[in-house]
Design a protein around this motif. Structure first.
Motif, PDB file in Angstrom:
ATOM      1  N   SER A   1     -76.289 -27.665  21.092  1.00  0.00           N
ATOM      2  CA  SER A   1     -76.486 -26.136  22.207  1.00  0.00           C
ATOM      3  C   SER A   1     -76.923 -25.796  23.353  1.00  0.00           C
ATOM      4  O   SER A   1     -76.770 -26.090  24.563  1.00  0.00           O
ATOM      5  CB  SER A   1     -76.268 -24.633  21.091  1.00  0.00           C
ATOM      6  OG  SER A   1     -77.634 -24.959  20.864  1.00  0.00           O
ATOM      7  N   GLN A   2     -78.452 -26.941  22.862  1.00  0.00           N
ATOM      8  CA  GLN A   2     -79.678 -27.376  23.498  1.00  0.00           C
ATOM      9  C   GLN A   2     -79.678 -28.251  24.525  1.00  0.00           C
ATOM     10  O   GLN A   2     -79.972 -28.894  25.612  1.00  0.00           O
ATOM     11  CB  GLN A   2     -80.716 -27.412  23.310  1.00  0.00           C
ATOM     12  CG  GLN A   2     -81.515 -26.275  22.162  1.00  0.00           C
ATOM     13  CD  GLN A   2     -82.647 -26.379  21.272  1.00  0.00           C
ATOM     14  OE1 GLN A   2     -82.903 -27.411  20.781  1.00  0.00           O
ATOM     15  NE2 GLN A   2     -82.414 -25.471  20.841  1.00  0.00           N
ATOM     16  N   GLY A   3     -78.516 -29.564  24.667  1.00  0.00           N
ATOM     17  CA  GLY A   3     -77.917 -30.503  25.175  1.00  0.00           C
ATOM     18  C   GLY A   3     -78.220 -31.272  24.865  1.00  0.00           C
ATOM     19  O   GLY A   3     -79.216 -32.339  25.951  1.00  0.00           O
TER      20      GLY A   3
ATOM     21  N   GLU B   1     -68.405 -26.880  21.371  1.00  0.00           N
ATOM     22  CA  GLU B   1     -69.054 -26.570  22.505  1.00  0.00           C
ATOM     23  C   GLU B   1     -68.803 -25.000  23.207  1.00  0.00           C
ATOM     24  O   GLU B   1     -69.563 -24.899  24.128  1.00  0.00           O
ATOM     25  CB  GLU B   1     -67.779 -27.437  23.814  1.00  0.00           C
ATOM     26  CG  GLU B   1     -68.131 -28.903  23.352  1.00  0.00           C
ATOM     27  CD  GLU B   1     -66.656 -29.294  21.952  1.00  0.00           C
ATOM     28  OE1 GLU B   1     -66.297 -28.743  21.797  1.00  0.00           O
ATOM     29  OE2 GLU B   1     -66.835 -30.550  21.751  1.00  0.00           O
ATOM     30  N   GLN B   2     -67.885 -24.384  22.940  1.00  0.00           N
ATOM     31  CA  GLN B   2     -68.390 -22.974  22.719  1.00  0.00           C
ATOM     32  C   GLN B   2     -69.342 -22.371  22.754  1.00  0.00           C
ATOM     33  O   GLN B   2     -70.022 -20.884  22.967  1.00  0.00           O
ATOM     34  CB  GLN B   2     -66.449 -22.190  22.456  1.00  0.00           C
ATOM     35  CG  GLN B   2     -66.850 -22.281  20.966  1.00  0.00           C
ATOM     36  CD  GLN B   2     -66.031 -22.730  20.504  1.00  0.00           C
ATOM     37  OE1 GLN B   2     -66.250 -24.052  20.533  1.00  0.00           O
ATOM     38  NE2 GLN B   2     -65.243 -22.368  19.335  1.00  0.00           N
ATOM     39  N   PHE B   3     -70.048 -23.412  21.735  1.00  0.00           N
ATOM     40  CA  PHE B   3     -71.246 -22.188  21.199  1.00  0.00           C
ATOM     41  C   PHE B   3     -72.039 -22.772  21.957  1.00  0.00           C
ATOM     42  O   PHE B   3     -73.327 -23.314  21.639  1.00  0.00           O
ATOM     43  CB  PHE B   3     -71.334 -22.052  19.477  1.00  0.00           C
ATOM     44  CG  PHE B   3     -70.293 -21.592  19.308  1.00  0.00           C
ATOM     45  CD1 PHE B   3     -69.689 -21.112  18.788  1.00  0.00           C
ATOM     46  CD2 PHE B   3     -69.807 -22.612  18.316  1.00  0.00           C
ATOM     47  CE1 PHE B   3     -69.183 -19.973  18.053  1.00  0.00           C
ATOM     48  CE2 PHE B   3     -68.904 -22.911  17.027  1.00  0.00           C
ATOM     49  CZ  PHE B   3     -68.205 -20.677  17.003  1.00  0.00           C
ATOM     50  N   SER B   4     -72.403 -21.861  23.603  1.00  0.00           N
ATOM     51  CA  SER B   4     -73.688 -22.617  24.493  1.00  0.00           C
ATOM     52  C   SER B   4     -74.878 -22.172  24.251  1.00  0.00           C
ATOM     53  O   SER B   4     -75.776 -22.721  24.406  1.00  0.00           O
ATOM     54  CB  SER B   4     -73.611 -21.670  25.455  1.00  0.00           C
ATOM     55  OG  SER B   4     -72.773 -20.648  25.852  1.00  0.00           O
ATOM     56  N   LYS B   5     -75.385 -20.523  22.659  1.00  0.00           N
ATOM     57  CA  LYS B   5     -76.453 -20.602  22.201  1.00  0.00           C
ATOM     58  C   LYS B   5     -76.172 -20.323  20.887  1.00  0.00           C
ATOM     59  O   LYS B   5     -75.581 -19.754  21.047  1.00  0.00           O
ATOM     60  CB  LYS B   5     -76.577 -18.846  23.618  1.00  0.00           C
ATOM     61  CG  LYS B   5     -78.145 -18.457  23.007  1.00  0.00           C
ATOM     62  CD  LYS B   5     -78.314 -17.506  24.334  1.00  0.00           C
ATOM     63  CE  LYS B   5     -78.709 -18.451  25.808  1.00  0.00           C
ATOM     64  NZ  LYS B   5     -78.888 -16.966  26.212  1.00  0.00           N
TER      65      LYS B   5
ATOM     66  N   ASP C   1     -74.270 -16.842  20.526  1.00  0.00           N
ATOM     67  CA  ASP C   1     -72.787 -16.617  20.435  1.00  0.00           C
ATOM     68  C   ASP C   1     -72.334 -17.356  19.085  1.00  0.00           C
ATOM     69  O   ASP C   1     -71.029 -17.593  17.895  1.00  0.00           O
ATOM     70  CB  ASP C   1     -72.345 -17.292  21.442  1.00  0.00           C
ATOM     71  CG  ASP C   1     -72.318 -19.016  21.894  1.00  0.00           C
ATOM     72  OD1 ASP C   1     -73.395 -19.271  21.257  1.00  0.00           O
ATOM     73  OD2 ASP C   1     -72.013 -18.782  23.123  1.00  0.00           O
TER      74      ASP C   1
END
Length: 708
Positions: free
Chosen positions: A48-50, A73-77, A446
């Motif tokens: 999520s932190q890339g 991927e939809q869990f961006s945070k 999220d």
């Protein structure tokens, strides 16, 4: 919404695997230590932190092996509760948590009131820069900027180059004796500066004793005249003086003629320095005053005043008004027209501050209520968990918040610095979990991951923590993880009991799965709360009556059932089962003495109430022998049943190797008996195991309610 599938491979001890996450639910993944729970949470956080997953590469992996996680991927945070959160985010010196304003105060209600205020503040601007009369004044005043300064305290003029040029006695307006013949050149503004420069440079060509321009012989007093000229006039001084005079004269629209003559006389006439200083000081005092006012008005915005003190808004606006009585030099009708225009603009703003103060009041009200609600919420939790500390939120005049900790003893409170040194391990982690809940909500996570959050707490703190974190809040600013997408990774069975069996949460808000790592393959299996989670007694009875099970298992389950129900009531049956399990050809006690026939008969009769076809002689001959058990073992695929078969084999064929492995031996024995943690406990009356804070709360209630 459909559940999200997360695929993970080549991460620590997980070669490959898949888990699912249901949105808006508490997703409990229950599994033993070593399953890969922390690896999964770390992978989700990193992705999520890339960030790279390289730190999760297995030690024995080939160089080209790449750790991978897919499907989230939809869990961006992603917010993860683990040691990093406890070490990096909370309890820094004397602050409970960093960025306390965002964590505790900023709510949707607060943001709405802030937006409402900001919209009103947009009207609270004075757009004077587009008005011609103001633009022209500023342009003329800007020409003077930087040419003169006041010393510290504004009581005198700094003697810079421009000031020294003005007070110099000889200048182009006050020509020294002997140079009067050059007056036509000095008085011609179009050539004066260049002529002075030309004449000064021409001195270097005078060594021929003839004029370098006309070729005539130089006069007898040429040298004396040249020295006098060079001492009196320099191009830079002439240039500066001309510019200053021009700047003063350009103010003719704003300075009355008689006052402008006084100002320019400092340059054009011979005056003593004290007189020049007095005139310039008076003029510059007015100049700096109007310049400061114009800058304040131009830069005015909502940051100039304190949003926590709306009464200051009237004063700030009133203070921006320009006082006309200050001016004497700047005092023409044109100048006062600009002043009146600006003051009228300010008066218009003062009229609309009523609405703005109302908006500020609403924002303050939300601020006060949010702080009060957050403090009460957390302190109620700390009390319920028996933690003798309280949270306090301090807000300074700039709106910056600090969350501090206070130690509570009786009626006294003490500020706590170096928090980490004062909180116990359990207090620190219990408190951290609640702070993590607030933090995760504040950042809009999220996916919220709890990595074995409560396994090490006592039962009272476990309940207090779980109840607060997942209860459906109905207060002024309800904040909990209820209906959030939460992934709880745990080896503690209590959350399943609390949320699934006792139903502290609705069944449609939780998703429970058992996860297992089978030689690097991570698998999950859904837990059916109605059929898969039972009381020990119910489960044992089910297995005892299951005729599809091998008799060795039914016997083992019956023996554990009797231990739960009470051995004294079924003592004969228990002794017969124990004799069978230990492979004795005839029924004997533990000391190998024969059991009386009537005792054996009574025992078998009781056993047959559960296992109708129980036959001691048949079982001891055909089932409870090494060859039969070994065959059953290798035909069995269920690990738990394999363990029971091994325990039966171990009783018949003891192994020295197994006897020397205490940890394994304990696990094997407890598969045949009720676990020690459930079978034994301290005498609750003698040791008074009730936590002190629990009885204190009850005592307080009883005294308040009944001891009036």
């Amino acid at each position: 919404m459909d559940e999200t599938k997360i695929k993970i491979s080549n991460c620590n001890n997980i070669k490959n695997g898949e888990v699912s996450i249901s949105p808006g639910k508490l997703n409990i993944k229950y599994g033993i230590n070593g399953t890969g729970k922390s690896t999964l949470s770390t992978a989700l956080e990193l992705i999520s932190q890339g960030k790279s997953l390289d730190i999760l590469r297995p030690f024995d992996a080939l160089e080209e092996t790449i750790p991978v996680i897919e499907g989230g991927e939809q869990f961006s945070k992603v917010s993860v509760f683990n040691e990093n959160f406890v070490n990096d985010v909370v309890f820094k010196e004397d602050e409970v948590i960093e960025n306390a304003f965002e964590v505790f105060i900023r709510t949707q209600d607060f943001d709405e009131k802030q937006r409402e205020l900001n919209e009103k503040l947009k009207t609270l601007t004075i757009d004077i820069n587009s008005e011609d009369i103001v633009v022209n004044l500023k342009a003329k005043l800007d020409q003077i900027r930087g040419k003169f300064e006041f010393n510290k305290g504004n009581k005198s003029i700094k003697k810079n180059t421009n000031y020294k040029t003005i007070i110099k006695k000889e200048n182009i307006f006050n020509i020294p004796k002997g140079l009067e013949k050059f007056t036509p050149f000095f008085s011609d503004n179009s050539i004066c500066i260049n002529w002075v420069d030309w004449k000064t440079k021409g001195k270097s060509f005078s060594d021929k004793e003839i004029c370098p321009y006309c070729g005539e012989n130089l006069s007898a007093n040429f040298d004396q005249e040249s020295i006098l000229f060079s001492e009196a006039f320099k191009k830079t001084e002439v240039t500066n003086l001309s510019k200053i005079l021009n700047d003063f004269e350009n103010l003719n629209d704003y300075v009355p003629t008689e006052k402008l003559d006084i100002l320019t006389s400092c340059i054009k006439e011979q005056k003593d320095e004290k007189t020049i200083n007095a005139i310039l000081y008076s003029f510059l005092t007015e100049y700096f005053y109007i310049e400061d006012k114009l800058n304040t008005i131009t830069n005015f915005n909502q940051k100039i005043y304190d949003p926590n003190s709306p009464k200051q808004l009237d004063k700030i606006l009133s203070d921006m008004k320009i006082e006309k009585s200050v001016f004497h030099y700047l005092g023409s009708e044109s100048f006062f027209e600009v002043v009146d225009f600006i003051n009228e603009k300010i008066n218009e703003l003062i009229q609309i501050t009523v609405d703005i103060k109302i908006a500020i009041g609403k924002l303050q009200s939300v601020l006060t209520k949010t702080i009060s609600s957050s403090i009460k919420d957390i302190n109620d939790f700390l009390d319920s968990a028996g933690i003798s500390y309280h949270l306090s939120i301090e807000l300074n005049s700039s709106g910056e918040a600090r969350a501090v900790l206070k130690y509570i003893t009786g009626e006294e409170q003490y500020n706590v610095s170096q928090i980490r040194k004062h909180l116990s391990w359990g207090e620190k982690n219990a408190f951290s979990l609640i702070l993590f809940m607030f933090y995760s909500i504040s950042i809009g996570a999220d996916l919220i991951v709890l990595d074995d959050p409560i396994s090490s707490f006592d039962i009272n703190k476990k309940y207090a923590i779980m109840h607060r974190m997942f209860s459906k809040q109905t207060g002024l600013y309800p904040r909990s993880l209820y209906n959030k997408t939460v992934l709880m990774l745990t080896h503690d069975f209590e959350p399943i009991i609390d949320f699934g069996i006792i139903k502290k949460m609705p069944s449609d808000t939780i998703d429970i799965k058992y996860i297992k790592n089978n030689k690097g393959v991570l698998e999950e299996k859904s837990v059916d709360l109605e059929n898969d989670v039972k009381s020990v007694i119910e489960e044992l009875k089910t297995h005892i009556e299951d005729t599809d099970l091998c008799m060795i298992h039914r016997v083992a389950f019956l023996r554990k059932y009797i231990e739960h129900e009470g051995i004294d009531e079924f003592e004969e049956a228990y002794d017969v089962l124990s004799s069978l399990i230990h492979g004795r050809a005839t029924c004997k006690y533990k000391d190998c003495t024969l059991m009386p026939e009537d005792i054996v008969a009574k025992g078998i009769q009781d056993i047959q109430k559960w296992i109708t076809d129980f036959d001691y002689d048949y079982l001891i001959t055909n089932i409870y022998n090494e060859e039969a058990i070994v065959q059953l073992y290798f035909n069995e695929s269920n690990n738990y049943l394999k363990l029971q078969l091994f325990r039966a084999l171990f009783e018949i064929c003891p192994s020295k190797e197994i006897k020397e492995n205490d940890a394994l031996l304990k696990f094997i024995h407890e598969s045949y008996h009720i676990e020690n943690d459930y079978a034994y406990y301290l005498d609750m009356i003698k040791f008074e195991t009730v936590p002190e804070f629990i009885i204190d709360t009850i005592n307080s209630y009883m005294i308040k309610t009944y001891n009036s």
